[in-house]
Design a protein around this motif. Structure first.
Motif, mmCIF file in Angstrom:
data_model
loop_
_atom_site.group_PDB
_atom_site.id
_atom_site.type_symbol
_atom_site.label_atom_id
_atom_site.label_comp_id
_atom_site.label_asym_id
_atom_site.label_seq_id
_atom_site.Cartn_x
_atom_site.Cartn_y
_atom_site.Cartn_z
ATOM 1 N N THR A 117 0.841 -1.202 0.000
ATOM 2 C CA THR A 117 0.000 0.000 0.000
ATOM 3 C C THR A 117 0.872 1.246 0.000
ATOM 4 O OG1 THR A 117 -1.701 -1.190 1.245
ATOM 5 C CG2 THR A 117 -1.859 1.204 1.190
ATOM 6 N N ALA A 121 1.044 3.853 -3.203
ATOM 7 C CA ALA A 121 0.669 5.248 -2.961
ATOM 8 C C ALA A 121 1.826 6.178 -3.312
ATOM 9 C CB ALA A 121 0.247 5.429 -1.507
ATOM 10 N N ARG A 129 -5.236 2.967 -7.629
ATOM 11 C CA ARG A 129 -6.194 3.203 -6.545
ATOM 12 C C ARG A 129 -7.091 1.993 -6.272
ATOM 13 N NH1 ARG A 129 -9.926 8.550 -5.394
ATOM 14 N NH2 ARG A 129 -11.288 7.585 -3.835
ATOM 15 N N ILE A 132 -5.145 -0.351 -4.163
ATOM 16 C CA ILE A 132 -4.982 0.167 -2.804
ATOM 17 C C ILE A 132 -6.246 -0.056 -1.995
ATOM 18 C CG2 ILE A 132 -4.647 2.278 -1.462
ATOM 19 C CD1 ILE A 132 -2.779 3.263 -3.682
ATOM 20 N N GLU A 133 -7.405 0.184 -2.607
ATOM 21 C CA GLU A 133 -8.673 -0.059 -1.915
ATOM 22 C C GLU A 133 -8.808 -1.524 -1.528
ATOM 23 O OE1 GLU A 133 -11.441 1.343 -4.794
ATOM 24 O OE2 GLU A 133 -11.346 3.445 -4.118
ATOM 25 N N LEU A 136 -6.446 -2.253 1.372
ATOM 26 C CA LEU A 136 -6.935 -1.696 2.631
ATOM 27 C C LEU A 136 -8.074 -2.542 3.192
ATOM 28 C CD1 LEU A 136 -5.934 0.731 4.198
ATOM 29 C CD2 LEU A 136 -7.873 2.031 3.323
ATOM 30 N N SER A 175 -1.000 5.959 4.028
ATOM 31 C CA SER A 175 -0.679 5.970 2.603
ATOM 32 C C SER A 175 -1.943 5.955 1.750
ATOM 33 C CB SER A 175 0.202 4.762 2.265
ATOM 34 O OG SER A 175 1.464 4.869 2.887
ATOM 35 N N ALA A 176 -2.909 5.132 2.146
ATOM 36 C CA ALA A 176 -4.166 5.088 1.403
ATOM 37 C C ALA A 176 -4.855 6.445 1.432
ATOM 38 C CB ALA A 176 -5.074 4.010 1.986
ATOM 39 N N VAL A 181 -7.905 7.482 -0.954
ATOM 40 C CA VAL A 181 -8.842 6.460 -0.477
ATOM 41 C C VAL A 181 -9.315 6.884 0.916
ATOM 42 C CG1 VAL A 181 -9.142 4.036 0.133
ATOM 43 C CG2 VAL A 181 -7.692 4.663 -1.805
#
Length: 657
Positions: A117, A121, A129, A132-133, A136, A175-176, A181
């Motif tokens: 992540t 980022a 993205r 990343i979602e 997370l 980071s997200a 995010v």
């Protein structure tokens, strides 16, 4: 939002040492600043050379305990993040390869998911993205509810939570958030409540004010790996105290002006007490209370504390420059940082991760724009072949794309060129690795001057060492030059250059496999005639990890590896990877030169010579596509490495038509 340093200025009970202020550091000598920048360059160079053929990075030391760390993706993600934070562009070949490797699979543990992540980022590409979602959401699913809502190692029981896993989960949240995010206020507040459970009871310690005016009592409270009320056996440590304080800083940053009133005072008090413990006594050479194997991990945590709260000093100490001086003194000559020994856990020397932690400290990675207080842009190295005895002098600069030029001539040739009726330059020919790559026409009627560089711009097709030289064709004299005459040819010495950042055709193909060996889905098992030190077992040759090889014992004169599958795998190629998986390891262990392969129960042995370039996977074609249930590989010839005669394979696989 206001700087987090204001959080420490909130009116709360207790006395914060007057010496801990957000003040400008004492002026540092330019020599130390230059050493820091040189150490960063050298450390980055080491990481680039430590990247495996498939784009991954491994732990490079320790016993590779899969149960503790997701070694398949965690170290790779940490290295990509570090390289980007150290100034490499997202388009750099090593970053692209590492990113492709990560995206080729999916992590299974908190550390690796969090590091990925952070890396994605940092790349700043909106295309990442959705990933990343997904990461997370996965990290949130690993949170152990009902036991402090903290994170721990999956599979170690619902009650096993720790501050280290929780720290990396918080780094992923941060980071997200920076990648756009959304992280809810509820999540940030929940993490605060969770982390406060890891802080130990308050103690009162005596402290002298920085200016020597009397004594005052200061409340200190460190953090530990276990929750304070869990009865765990871990003592408070500097690494965990830095972790606890930095997590609270991350959450305060995430909440911004929504953190007010009693919750803000509670966080401020906890941070004050944690920082006071770090300052008493302060150290950048010791992970106080914890294992020395985690020294560099602690320093990266200290960097986050200093950056998040905008502190130039902790206690009476200029934390950054003291840490920087220690790190530049402690760096190995080849750019790495590592701890001593080969402990089971912590996994010393853990070379690649420790090198990352040291670089993240030196580059002040938590700041939006890393800076050491001196310009980090270092002029590209210039290669020279200007021996006075050489007829032609050349220089070059660059790496993947090289620019080379004629910089002068030896005394004898220069005198001839300077004569009024002397020879002229008919043409200049450039050679790379023995092949002519360019011919530049000269003007025989004109005298040579230093403004005529006859420059070459050449893009290398492969990484590694290359040889560059030039030949200059002279006419007999300018008076008789008619454009057709040919005279003397003068040449330069060979100039050796390194191209370490070339994106070769095979690189993204290897990386895109994501460290997945297709034999694993076929229930494959491996056995061998021997294994080195009882550690380098046959199963490592089919685990998908280039940094985890099978090695035979030194005494084994006829090393053999056998792979058996539960069901047929229709294949027409056997793929073999040498154990020396990256430039750092090149030539370290024995190189396999020739093998014999038996398929199924056939008595007909197929013989193959392996690729001389150890970075490349050797493709051994079978006579035809066949359902494979058994592969026997015999090492027929090998060349001893500089450190070991033990041979083997990093990976063995099959490929379908």
């Amino acid at each position: 939002m206001p700087p987090l340093s204001l959080l420490l200025a909130l009116p709360i009970a207790g006395s914060w040492p007057a010496s801990v202020q957000d003040v400008a550091p004492a002026p540092q000598g330019e020599a130390l600043k230059l050493r820091v920048n040189a150490a960063i360059d050298l450390g980055v160079d080491y990481l680039l050379r430590a990247q495996n053929r498939d784009g991954s990075w491994g732990p490079a030391g320790g016993r590779l305990q899969e149960g503790h760390f997701d070694r398949r993706y965690g170290h790779t993600a940490l290295a990509v993040y570090t390289l980007v934070k150290s100034g490499l562009a997202p388009t750099h070949p090593s970053v692209r390869r590492g990113t492709a490797y990560m995206l080729g699979g999916f992590p299974t543990k908190v550390y690796s998911a969090a590091c990925e992540t952070m890396a994605l980022a940092a790349l700043g590409d909106a295309a990442h993205r959705p990933r990343i979602e997904e990461l997370l959401e996965f990290i949130e699913s690993l949170r152990k509810r009902g036991v402090g809502n903290a994170w721990g190692y999956p599979g170690l029981g619902a009650g096993h939570v720790d501050l280290s896993n929780t720290q990396y989960a918080a780094l992923a949240l941060r980071s997200a958030d920076t990648a756009g995010v959304e992280v809810s206020q509820r999540t940030w507040r929940s993490v605060i409540e969770t982390v406060l459970e890891f802080q130990r009871p308050v103690e009162v310690a005596e402290s002298r004010r920085a200016r020597g005016a009397g004594a005052n009592d200061v409340e200190v409270a460190p953090f530990s790996y276990d929750r304070a009320r869990s009865g765990g056996g871990h003592a408070p440590s500097a690494s965990m105290t830095a972790a606890g304080v930095s997590i609270l800083g991350i959450c305060a940053e995430g909440l911004g002006d929504k953190l007010v009133g009693a919750p803000a005072r509670r966080v401020s008090r906890a941070c004050e007490r944690g920082l006071a413990w770090l300052a008493r006594p302060f150290s950048v050479t010791e992970n106080r209370g914890g294992s020395s194997s985690w020294l560099y991990y602690y320093l990266y945590g200290l960097e986050r504390v200093g950056a998040l709260f905008e502190l130039d000093r902790i206690g009476e100490h200029d934390w950054y420059w003291e840490g920087a001086r220690f790190l530049v003194d402690d760096q190995a000559h080849d750019g790495r940082w590592e701890t001593d020994g080969d402990a089971n856990w912590p996994p010393a020397p853990m070379t690649n991760a420790n090198t990352c932690f040291a670089l993240l400290f030196l580059t002040r990675a938590t700041k939006p724009r890393p800076s050491t207080g001196a310009d980090q842009a270092v002029a590209e190295g210039v290669y020279r072949a200007e021996d006075p005895a050489s007829q032609v002098w050349i220089r070059a600069s660059g790496s993947a794309v090289l620019t080379a030029w004629v910089s002068g001539f030896g005394a004898g040739v220069q005198e001839l060129l300077a004569e009024p009726e002397g020879p002229g330059i008919e043409a200049v020919e450039w050679f790379v690795d023995g092949d002519r790559v360019a011919r530049l026409e000269g003007d025989p009627a004109r005298a040579w001057d230093r403004g005529a560089k006859y420059a070459l711009r050449h893009a290398f097709a492969r990484a590694g060492a290359h040889e560059v030289r030039v030949e200059v064709h002279l006419t007999p004299s300018r008076a008789s030059a008619d454009g057709q005459a040919s005279g003397t040819i003068v040449s330069s010495a060979v100039l050796s250059v390194e191209a370490d950042d070339v994106l070769e055709e095979w690189m993204l193909d290897y990386a895109g496999r994501g460290g997945i060996n297709p034999l694993s889905s076929r229930g494959a098992t491996a056995s061998a005639s021997s294994q080195l030190d009882g550690r380098w077992s046959a199963g490592r040759a089919i685990d998908g990890m280039e940094f985890s090889p099978w090695l035979c014992s030194v005494e084994d004169e006829h090393p053999t590896l056998v792979i058996e599958l539960r069901r047929n795998f229709k294949a027409d190629r056997v793929l073999l990877s040498q154990v020396n998986a990256n430039p750092v390891e090149r030539g370290r262990r024995a190189r396999v030169d020739r093998v014999g392969i038996l398929i199924n129960r056939s008595s007909e042995m197929l013989e193959f010579t392996l690729e001389p370039d150890e970075r490349l996977v050797t493709v051994c074609p079978l006579p035809k596509a066949i359902g494979v249930r058994r592969v026997e590989i015999r090492i027929l010839e090998r060349t001893d490495g500089r450190e070991s005669s033990a041979a083997g394979f990093a990976e063995v696989s099959l490929a379908a038509p």
